[in-house]
Write an enzyme that holds these catalytic residues in place. Structure first.
Site, PDB file in Angstrom:
ATOM      1  N   ARG A   1      65.715  60.675  36.478  1.00  0.00           N
ATOM      2  CA  ARG A   1      64.344  60.730  36.921  1.00  0.00           C
ATOM      3  C   ARG A   1      63.994  59.323  37.648  1.00  0.00           C
ATOM      4  O   ARG A   1      63.433  59.430  38.959  1.00  0.00           O
ATOM      5  CB  ARG A   1      63.164  60.706  35.883  1.00  0.00           C
TER       6      ARG A   1
ATOM      7  N   SER B   1      59.523  63.344  27.360  1.00  0.00           N
ATOM      8  CA  SER B   1      59.228  63.833  25.715  1.00  0.00           C
ATOM      9  C   SER B   1      58.680  62.690  25.067  1.00  0.00           C
ATOM     10  O   SER B   1      57.712  63.153  24.204  1.00  0.00           O
ATOM     11  CB  SER B   1      60.621  64.162  25.034  1.00  0.00           C
TER      12      SER B   1
END
Ligand code: PNS
Length: 160
Positions: free
Chosen positions: A89, A126
Site C-alpha cells: 500500500r 484490517s
C-alpha cells in the site's frame, strides 16, 4: 505455478481479495495461508478466519485456503511453493515487506512478488477495520459480503 498469499486476514478485506484475485490471474494457482501474527490481538478465531476466506474465494477455481502454523518457508517447502505474493500500500508496507522478503529468501529461497494495492484500497487496513467493528461502526463497504454477515452474527451473539 502455485504461489502463496499469506496473511492474518482478521478479517479479510476487499483489498486482500483484490490481491488474491490478481495473483490468481497471474499465476493460476494460489494457496491462501492464514497465519497468526503474535503481535496482534484477533477478533475472529483461526478457524473463523479460514472459513471466511474460503467462502470469500469460493467462486474461483485454483484457490485453496489453509491454516499456517509455524514458519512460512516450511509451509512453502512442504508444498513445493516457490514464491509469495503480497499487496503493497505505502512506504511503511515496503519497509516491512522487504525485511520479510529477505528473511524468507535467506531461510528458504522463497521469492516475494509485491503487487501495488489498487488505488481504491491503498488506505484499507484490517487493524483499523477491526477497531471500527469492535466499536460498533459500519464496515460493509470494506469487507466481502460474507464477512459483513459474520460481523452481524457476532454482534447479535454478543448482544451488541
Ligand atoms: O496479515 P499480516 O498480519 O501482515 O500477516 C503476517 C503473516 C502471517 C504473513 C506473517 O506473520 C508470517 O509470515 N507468519 C508466518 C511465520 C513466519 O514465517 N514468520 C517470519 C516471516 S519473515
Amino acid at each position: 505455478m502455485a504461489v502463496l498469499c499469506p496473511g492474518s486476514f482478521d478479517p479479510i478485506t476487499v483489498g486482500h481479495l483484490d490481491v488474491i484475485r490478481r495473483a490468481h490471474a497471474l499465476f493460476g494457482e494460489v494457496v491462501v495461508a492464514i497465519g497468526n501474527n503474535s503481535t496482534k490481538s484477533y477478533l475472529f478465531t483461526f478457524d473463523e478466519r479460514v472459513e471466511l476466506v474460503r467462502d470469500a474465494t469460493a467462486d474461483l477455481d485454483g484457490i485453496t485456503v489453509e491454516a499456517m502454523d509455524g514458519l512460512l518457508v516450511d509451509f512453502c517447502e512442504a508444498r513445493g511453493i516457490p514464491a509469495v505474493v503480497k499487496g503493497l500500500r505505502f512506504g511503511a508496507d515496503f519497509d516491512f515487506e522487504l525485511q520479510m522478503a529477505h528473511m524468507n529468501s535467506g531461510m528458504g529461497g522463497i521469492e516475494t512478488v509485491l503487487l501495488p494495492a489498487a488505488r481504491d484500497h491503498v488506505t484499507l487496513s484490517s487493524t483499523i477495520i477491526r477497531q471500527v467493528i469492535r466499536l460498533g461502526g459500519e464496515v460493509s463497504e470494506y469487507v466481502p459480503p460474507n464477512v459483513a454477515a459474520a460481523i452481524e452474527r457476532k454482534r447479535a451473539a454478543d448482544g451488541s
